[in-house]
Design an enzyme around this catalytic site. Structure first.
Site, PDB file in Angstrom:
ATOM      1  N   LYS A 202      27.839  27.006  32.378  1.00  0.00           N
ATOM      2  CA  LYS A 202      27.265  27.132  31.038  1.00  0.00           C
ATOM      3  C   LYS A 202      28.303  26.742  29.984  1.00  0.00           C
ATOM      4  O   LYS A 202      28.028  25.986  29.085  1.00  0.00           O
ATOM      5  CB  LYS A 202      26.775  28.569  30.833  1.00  0.00           C
ATOM      6  CG  LYS A 202      26.152  28.847  29.504  1.00  0.00           C
ATOM      7  CD  LYS A 202      25.576  30.259  29.468  1.00  0.00           C
ATOM      8  CE  LYS A 202      25.176  30.633  28.054  1.00  0.00           C
ATOM      9  NZ  LYS A 202      24.595  31.969  27.965  1.00  0.00           N
ATOM     10  N   GLU A 208      37.690  29.033  37.438  1.00  0.00           N
ATOM     11  CA  GLU A 208      37.425  28.704  38.840  1.00  0.00           C
ATOM     12  C   GLU A 208      36.699  27.371  38.961  1.00  0.00           C
ATOM     13  O   GLU A 208      37.053  26.507  39.779  1.00  0.00           O
ATOM     14  CB  GLU A 208      36.554  29.791  39.500  1.00  0.00           C
ATOM     15  CG  GLU A 208      37.229  31.137  39.648  1.00  0.00           C
ATOM     16  CD  GLU A 208      37.014  32.049  38.449  1.00  0.00           C
ATOM     17  OE1 GLU A 208      36.776  31.535  37.336  1.00  0.00           O
ATOM     18  OE2 GLU A 208      37.101  33.271  38.626  1.00  0.00           O
ATOM     19  N   GLY A 259      23.885  33.621  31.872  1.00  0.00           N
ATOM     20  CA  GLY A 259      24.347  33.043  33.138  1.00  0.00           C
ATOM     21  C   GLY A 259      23.582  33.570  34.343  1.00  0.00           C
ATOM     22  O   GLY A 259      23.121  32.807  35.192  1.00  0.00           O
ATOM     23  N   ARG A 260      23.400  34.888  34.410  1.00  0.00           N
ATOM     24  CA  ARG A 260      22.748  35.474  35.597  1.00  0.00           C
ATOM     25  C   ARG A 260      21.233  35.348  35.550  1.00  0.00           C
ATOM     26  O   ARG A 260      20.548  35.816  36.455  1.00  0.00           O
ATOM     27  CB  ARG A 260      23.201  36.932  35.753  1.00  0.00           C
ATOM     28  CG  ARG A 260      23.084  37.779  34.511  1.00  0.00           C
ATOM     29  CD  ARG A 260      23.876  39.073  34.645  1.00  0.00           C
ATOM     30  NE  ARG A 260      23.855  39.878  33.434  1.00  0.00           N
ATOM     31  CZ  ARG A 260      24.707  39.738  32.416  1.00  0.00           C
ATOM     32  NH1 ARG A 260      25.660  38.803  32.458  1.00  0.00           N
ATOM     33  NH2 ARG A 260      24.635  40.517  31.350  1.00  0.00           N
ATOM     34  N   GLU A 345      26.292  43.345  36.487  1.00  0.00           N
ATOM     35  CA  GLU A 345      26.846  42.708  35.284  1.00  0.00           C
ATOM     36  C   GLU A 345      25.954  43.034  34.081  1.00  0.00           C
ATOM     37  O   GLU A 345      26.433  43.141  32.954  1.00  0.00           O
ATOM     38  CB  GLU A 345      26.982  41.190  35.484  1.00  0.00           C
ATOM     39  CG  GLU A 345      27.881  40.525  34.460  1.00  0.00           C
ATOM     40  CD  GLU A 345      28.268  39.096  34.823  1.00  0.00           C
ATOM     41  OE1 GLU A 345      29.310  38.882  35.464  1.00  0.00           O
ATOM     42  OE2 GLU A 345      27.519  38.166  34.447  1.00  0.00           O
ATOM     43  N   HIS A 376      23.151  47.545  62.471  1.00  0.00           N
ATOM     44  CA  HIS A 376      24.252  47.673  63.417  1.00  0.00           C
ATOM     45  C   HIS A 376      25.600  47.726  62.703  1.00  0.00           C
ATOM     46  O   HIS A 376      26.641  47.483  63.318  1.00  0.00           O
ATOM     47  CB  HIS A 376      24.198  46.526  64.427  1.00  0.00           C
ATOM     48  CG  HIS A 376      22.923  46.553  65.215  1.00  0.00           C
ATOM     49  ND1 HIS A 376      22.785  47.280  66.383  1.00  0.00           N
ATOM     50  CD2 HIS A 376      21.716  46.004  64.959  1.00  0.00           C
ATOM     51  CE1 HIS A 376      21.550  47.147  66.827  1.00  0.00           C
ATOM     52  NE2 HIS A 376      20.867  46.376  65.979  1.00  0.00           N
ATOM     53  N   LYS A 514      39.927  38.104  33.006  1.00  0.00           N
ATOM     54  CA  LYS A 514      40.148  36.671  32.788  1.00  0.00           C
ATOM     55  C   LYS A 514      41.426  36.444  31.987  1.00  0.00           C
ATOM     56  O   LYS A 514      42.260  35.626  32.328  1.00  0.00           O
ATOM     57  CB  LYS A 514      38.978  36.074  31.992  1.00  0.00           C
ATOM     58  CG  LYS A 514      37.776  35.668  32.795  1.00  0.00           C
ATOM     59  CD  LYS A 514      36.825  34.880  31.873  1.00  0.00           C
ATOM     60  CE  LYS A 514      35.446  34.745  32.482  1.00  0.00           C
ATOM     61  NZ  LYS A 514      34.463  34.201  31.556  1.00  0.00           N
TER      62      LYS A 514
END
Ligand code: F6P
Length: 550
Positions: A202, A208, A259-260, A345, A376, A514
């Protein structure tokens, strides 16, 4: 908008508290089912593309009644209408929240013309990419999405979920981590001439993503891939920064897409490439159907609202600190990770909209694995740990697993029945448990030589039961039903956020890490870091830095 009281100041909240003390604290699911033969019908809710069974929640008719009152007193419907109308409900960033506009038909939501035009351009490009996989001497084989958080988790989750609908010759890869092992493992498997990179960000500034994109570009040029502009495109709101990188083909969206919440926008390009334009439209149509349900259904049977209300009650009255998501469909293996960002978030906040510290807890921890793998691993704790953890089962009636001839198909069909039986059995066992008397009655003889008597062994084999779960039932996992499922989760997050009186659409908590990360980076660099003054740092960080330096 008329101001609404914070939920803990409402009459409904007080009523819920009183009812909880009288009936909720000791609520027993087994008694509830024994007393009400219609409990399943009473607490089963249909919404577009899915059915939800809330009957195994610690819930009775009075609680539901007070929860509906709570939603009205807190103004959930008014806040919903404000969101859908494009009012700036993301208060701390001064932004509208309009991911719903991305899936609305022409003319049905704000920014309609712009949304339709951008989507058509994106879908035409997706179809062109799919065509490139079928033509020429060197067809396209790989699409690598470089993004993180909302620019990765949603598309990655959806592409995995919709694998049976995907283009058979195109392999989609997702690179997110700044750890070079992530991108290196993908670059080893692809060739420059056969690969399209999507830089999804965005902001086009995320550390990253920028690092991975630069590495991909260096690899591409080193490998003689040719023109960057032919093999790199971007999904971003920052067209200028993409251009500086060398990308000329950019698919945009606006700052009112969080963003999400962005998989419906240009960030969904990998999904569109995988399942094609008609499939992507189906995904949007499923989400829109859920939007309509959310916008028009009275609170009493509005599923996203009811789930948001239940979340608030589970967290703040029952005190459940986490929720486990167990999708009994392997394609939904990334759903828990996607939901972690969507829910934590959004609603992992500690102050209300006015900035006052909250006297109650907000988002639970969300975690999980696909069934039956989780059984399991950690289901032991769900059944016999010291505290109840509500589980959300997702069952899909029809399977798309397909391989081989008729014998293999029959074997796969049987596996699907096994899968469903396992999901049902886990929910049943969590609720019913096993008393010590039952454990004693079917007491196996302790193994020879074991220093344990029958009564002690029975104590270990006792299950308290009364552990709540919710089951979401889908007919089939298709683009349409996935769209509806994701929109359901989005609106639940919204509802819970209103009930907690928080801003669900900012993410200031990510900023601190950040900033500190970029401050420490130079100190790890050999030349600068060796002599750098670490005295201003806390002793732990300084000590670890010394050990990490080359
Ligand atoms: O993790 C913080 C965050 O801002 C998320 O909200 C977002 O999805 C992610 O970073 C990626 O941001 P961008 O798309 O700008 O690279």
């Amino acid at each position: 908008m008329t101001p609404f009281p914070r939920c803990d100041a409402t009459a409904a909240w007080a009523a819920l508290g009183g009812h909880f003390e009288a009936h909720g604290r000791d609520f027993d699911l087994r008694d509830a089912f024994a007393q009400d033969p219609r409990r399943f019908e009473r607490f089963g809710f249909a919404a577009p593309e899915l059915f939800c069974d809330l009957s195994k929640n610690r819930l009775d008719a009075a609680t539901l009644h007070f929860l509906v009152d709570l939603a009205r007193e807190c103004g959930v419907e008014a806040w919903r209408d404000a969101m859908l109308a494009g009012e700036p409900i993301n208060l701390t960033e001064g932004r509208a929240v309009l991911h719903t506009a991305l899936r609305a038909p022409p003319g049905a939501a704000p920014f309609s013309e712009e949304v339709q035009a951008t989507r058509e351009e994106m879908l035409a490009f997706a179809e062109a990419v799919r065509a490139r996989a079928e033509e020429g001497a060197r067809p396209l084989r790989h699409v690598v999405n470089i993004g993180i958080g909302g620019s990765d988790l949603g598309p990655q989750m959806a592409v995995a979920a919709l694998a049976p609908f995907a283009h058979p010759q195109l392999e989609l890869h997702f690179v997110s981590n700044v750890d070079g092992h992530d991108i290196a493992s993908v670059l080893r498997r692809v060739a420059p001439a056969e690969t399209l990179f999507i830089v999804a960000s965005k902001t086009f500034t995320t550390q990253e993503t920028m690092a991975n994109a630069a590495t991909a570009k260096a690899w591409f040029l080193e490998g003689g891939g040719g023109a960057v502009a032919q093999h790199f495109v971007a999904a971003t709101t920052n067209v200028e920064a993409a251009a500086r990188f060398g990308i000329t083909r950019t698919f945009g969206f606006r700052d009112w897409v969080g963003g999400r919440y962005s998989l419906w926008s240009a960030i969904g390009l990998p999904i569109a490439i995988a399942i094609g334009a008609p499939g992507f439209r189906e995904l949007l149509a499923g989400a829109y159907a859920m939007d309509q349900h959310f916008a028009q259904t009275p609170v009493e049977s509005n599923l996203p609202m009811l789930l948001g209300l239940r979340l608030r009650e589970d967290r703040n009255f029952h005190g459940f600190t986490s929720r486990s998501v167990a999708p009994y469909h392997h394609g939904l293996k990334r759903l828990p990770a996607y939901l972690q960002q969507l829910e934590m978030e959004s609603n992992g906040k500690r102050v209300d909209r006015e900035g006052r510290a909250l006297p109650y807890a907000t988002s639970p921890v969300v975690w999980g694995e696909p069934g039956t793998n989780g059984q399991h691993a950690y289901f032991q704790m769900l059944h016999q740990g010291t505290e109840p953890i509500p589980v959300e089962f997702i069952l899909v009636k029809e399977s798309d697993a397909n391989a081989g001839g008729s014998a293999v198909r029959e074997a796969l069909a049987r596996q699907h029945r096994m899968l469903l039986a396992n999901g049902l059995a886990q929910a049943q066992a969590l609720m019913l448990g096993r008393t010590t008397a039952e454990a004693l009655a079917e007491q196996p003889t302790p193994p020879a030589g074991a220093a344990i008597d029958a009564a002690t062994l029975a104590a270990h084999r006792t299950f308290p039961g009364n552990r709540p779960s919710t089951t979401l039932l889908l007919e089939r996992l298709t683009p349409r039903s996935l769209g509806a499922l994701i929109a359901l989760y989005e609106h639940r997050v919204f509802t819970a956020g209103i009930l907690w009186s928080i801003d669900s659409f900012d993410q200031w908590g990510v900023e601190l890490g950040k900033g500190l990360g970029s401050h420490l980076l130079p100190l790890l660099d050999t030349a600068a870091g060796a002599d750098a003054d670490l005295s201003g740092l806390d002793a732990s960080t300084a000590g670890l830095l010394r050990r990490l330096r080359p």
